[in-house]
Design a protein around this motif. Structure first.
Motif, PDB file in Angstrom:
ATOM      1  N   SER A  17       0.878  -1.458  -0.116  1.00  0.00           N
ATOM      2  CA  SER A  17       0.123  -0.229   0.268  1.00  0.00           C
ATOM      3  C   SER A  17       0.723   1.569   0.402  1.00  0.00           C
ATOM      4  CB  SER A  17      -0.997   0.050   1.131  1.00  0.00           C
ATOM      5  OG  SER A  17      -2.040  -1.062   1.366  1.00  0.00           O
ATOM      6  N   LEU A  18       0.356   2.481  -0.515  1.00  0.00           N
ATOM      7  CA  LEU A  18       0.811   3.285  -0.098  1.00  0.00           C
ATOM      8  C   LEU A  18      -0.282   4.972  -0.658  1.00  0.00           C
ATOM      9  CD1 LEU A  18       3.841   3.816  -3.306  1.00  0.00           C
ATOM     10  CD2 LEU A  18       3.737   3.799  -0.760  1.00  0.00           C
ATOM     11  N   ARG A  19       0.305   5.772   0.165  1.00  0.00           N
ATOM     12  CA  ARG A  19      -0.936   6.962   0.007  1.00  0.00           C
ATOM     13  C   ARG A  19      -0.101   7.996  -0.031  1.00  0.00           C
ATOM     14  NH1 ARG A  19      -2.994  10.660   5.582  1.00  0.00           N
ATOM     15  NH2 ARG A  19      -4.688  10.824   4.663  1.00  0.00           N
ATOM     16  N   LEU A  20      -0.713   8.229  -1.554  1.00  0.00           N
ATOM     17  CA  LEU A  20      -0.283   9.452  -2.057  1.00  0.00           C
ATOM     18  C   LEU A  20      -0.607  11.138  -1.534  1.00  0.00           C
ATOM     19  CD1 LEU A  20      -0.074   8.117  -5.839  1.00  0.00           C
ATOM     20  CD2 LEU A  20       1.124   7.960  -3.596  1.00  0.00           C
ATOM     21  N   SER A  21      -0.059  12.373  -1.401  1.00  0.00           N
ATOM     22  CA  SER A  21      -1.228  12.824  -1.215  1.00  0.00           C
ATOM     23  C   SER A  21      -0.453  14.586  -2.010  1.00  0.00           C
ATOM     24  CB  SER A  21      -0.172  13.876  -0.089  1.00  0.00           C
ATOM     25  OG  SER A  21      -0.560  12.618   0.955  1.00  0.00           O
ATOM     26  N   CYS A  22      -1.705  15.445  -2.386  1.00  0.00           N
ATOM     27  CA  CYS A  22      -1.523  16.465  -2.846  1.00  0.00           C
ATOM     28  C   CYS A  22      -2.515  17.444  -2.348  1.00  0.00           C
ATOM     29  CB  CYS A  22      -1.928  16.197  -4.822  1.00  0.00           C
ATOM     30  SG  CYS A  22      -2.448  17.844  -5.683  1.00  0.00           S
ATOM     31  N   ALA A  28      -9.899  29.014  -3.362  1.00  0.00           N
ATOM     32  CA  ALA A  28     -10.968  28.163  -3.269  1.00  0.00           C
ATOM     33  C   ALA A  28     -11.072  26.587  -3.845  1.00  0.00           C
ATOM     34  CB  ALA A  28     -11.816  28.826  -4.641  1.00  0.00           C
ATOM     35  N   PHE A  29     -10.056  26.407  -2.827  1.00  0.00           N
ATOM     36  CA  PHE A  29     -10.106  24.487  -3.531  1.00  0.00           C
ATOM     37  C   PHE A  29     -10.787  24.147  -3.223  1.00  0.00           C
ATOM     38  CE2 PHE A  29      -7.924  20.814  -3.435  1.00  0.00           C
ATOM     39  CZ  PHE A  29      -7.894  20.548  -2.311  1.00  0.00           C
ATOM     40  N   ILE A  70     -10.417   7.574  -3.113  1.00  0.00           N
ATOM     41  CA  ILE A  70      -9.807   9.246  -2.782  1.00  0.00           C
ATOM     42  C   ILE A  70     -10.373   9.779  -2.320  1.00  0.00           C
ATOM     43  CG2 ILE A  70     -11.348   9.668  -4.885  1.00  0.00           C
ATOM     44  CD1 ILE A  70      -9.591  11.948  -5.941  1.00  0.00           C
ATOM     45  N   SER A  71      -9.469  10.721  -1.604  1.00  0.00           N
ATOM     46  CA  SER A  71     -10.441  11.594  -0.389  1.00  0.00           C
ATOM     47  C   SER A  71      -9.787  13.213  -0.431  1.00  0.00           C
ATOM     48  CB  SER A  71     -10.590  10.788   1.098  1.00  0.00           C
ATOM     49  OG  SER A  71      -8.429  10.895   0.875  1.00  0.00           O
ATOM     50  N   ARG A  72     -10.024  13.931   0.175  1.00  0.00           N
ATOM     51  CA  ARG A  72      -9.644  14.906   0.431  1.00  0.00           C
ATOM     52  C   ARG A  72      -9.969  15.878   1.827  1.00  0.00           C
ATOM     53  NH1 ARG A  72     -13.133  18.518  -4.090  1.00  0.00           N
ATOM     54  NH2 ARG A  72     -11.383  20.084  -3.798  1.00  0.00           N
ATOM     55  N   ASP A  73      -8.896  17.116   2.350  1.00  0.00           N
ATOM     56  CA  ASP A  73      -9.515  17.644   3.060  1.00  0.00           C
ATOM     57  C   ASP A  73      -9.513  19.257   2.643  1.00  0.00           C
ATOM     58  OD1 ASP A  73      -8.817  18.931   5.706  1.00  0.00           O
ATOM     59  OD2 ASP A  73      -7.588  16.885   6.811  1.00  0.00           O
ATOM     60  N   ASN A  74     -10.397  19.890   2.217  1.00  0.00           N
ATOM     61  CA  ASN A  74     -10.721  21.389   2.695  1.00  0.00           C
ATOM     62  C   ASN A  74      -9.600  21.926   3.261  1.00  0.00           C
ATOM     63  OD1 ASN A  74     -11.706  20.661  -0.012  1.00  0.00           O
ATOM     64  ND2 ASN A  74     -13.803  20.557   0.652  1.00  0.00           N
ATOM     65  N   ALA A  75      -9.763  21.637   4.050  1.00  0.00           N
ATOM     66  CA  ALA A  75      -8.797  22.983   5.278  1.00  0.00           C
ATOM     67  C   ALA A  75      -7.986  22.763   5.463  1.00  0.00           C
ATOM     68  CB  ALA A  75      -9.447  22.020   6.671  1.00  0.00           C
ATOM     69  N   LYS A  76      -6.879  21.405   4.603  1.00  0.00           N
ATOM     70  CA  LYS A  76      -5.897  22.057   4.566  1.00  0.00           C
ATOM     71  C   LYS A  76      -5.050  21.837   2.709  1.00  0.00           C
ATOM     72  CE  LYS A  76      -4.858  18.548   8.394  1.00  0.00           C
ATOM     73  NZ  LYS A  76      -4.450  17.331   8.635  1.00  0.00           N
ATOM     74  N   ASN A  77      -6.322  21.920   2.514  1.00  0.00           N
ATOM     75  CA  ASN A  77      -6.266  21.975   0.389  1.00  0.00           C
ATOM     76  C   ASN A  77      -5.885  21.140   0.377  1.00  0.00           C
ATOM     77  OD1 ASN A  77      -6.792  24.907   0.592  1.00  0.00           O
ATOM     78  ND2 ASN A  77      -5.435  25.644  -0.609  1.00  0.00           N
ATOM     79  N   THR A  78      -6.122  19.922   0.599  1.00  0.00           N
ATOM     80  CA  THR A  78      -5.117  18.280  -0.243  1.00  0.00           C
ATOM     81  C   THR A  78      -5.950  17.533  -0.400  1.00  0.00           C
ATOM     82  OG1 THR A  78      -3.377  18.841   1.872  1.00  0.00           O
ATOM     83  CG2 THR A  78      -4.071  16.719   1.820  1.00  0.00           C
ATOM     84  N   VAL A  79      -5.651  16.702  -1.001  1.00  0.00           N
ATOM     85  CA  VAL A  79      -6.560  15.363  -1.772  1.00  0.00           C
ATOM     86  C   VAL A  79      -5.458  13.920  -1.622  1.00  0.00           C
ATOM     87  CG1 VAL A  79      -5.709  16.120  -3.523  1.00  0.00           C
ATOM     88  CG2 VAL A  79      -7.809  14.871  -3.885  1.00  0.00           C
TER      89      VAL A  79
END
Length: 120
Positions: A17-22, A28-29, A70-79
């Motif tokens: 497994s791997l977890r990628l971050s962006c 306005a992310f 896929i998931s996102r954290d809008n508070a961190k501007n991260t997907v």
């Protein structure tokens, strides 16, 4: 327009497994649907997964359904892209950018990508 910076790639054995971050800079992310794409050597870049800005619905390439999330954290501007049960055919450079959900086509800038290598 968001400017993405991807990370989290690496070398992993098949089944791992791997977890990628962006992290995507720009205001306005939360108003952008975001997606992950990948490009294997000698192949065209292809859509992998997307998450809608409006309702959080997710969409996947058939070959990764049930293995990638896929998931996102809008508070961190991260997907994020959680990749489980990795296969050698998942080897590619992975990119994130904004995406038009209806067509699965990218709409934003590309980052440098992050290399994922899966050994058999």
């Amino acid at each position: 327009q968001v400017q993405p910076v991807e990370s989290g790639g690496g070398l992993v054995q098949a089944g791992g497994s791997l977890r990628l971050s962006c992290v995507a800079s720009g205001r306005a992310f939360s108003s952008y649907s975001m997606g992950w794409f990948r490009q294997a050597p000698g192949k065209e870049r292809e859509f992998v997964a997307a998450i809608s800005w409006s309702d959080g619905n997710t969409y996947y390439l058939d070959s990764v359904k049930g293995r990638f999330t896929i998931s996102r954290d809008n508070a961190k501007n991260t997907v994020y892209l959680q990749m489980n049960s990795l296969k050698p055919e998942d080897t590619a450079v992975y990119y994130c950018t904004s995406v038009y959900i209806a067509t699965r086509r990218p709409t934003g800038s590309w980052g440098q990508g992050t290399q994922v290598t899966v050994s058999s």
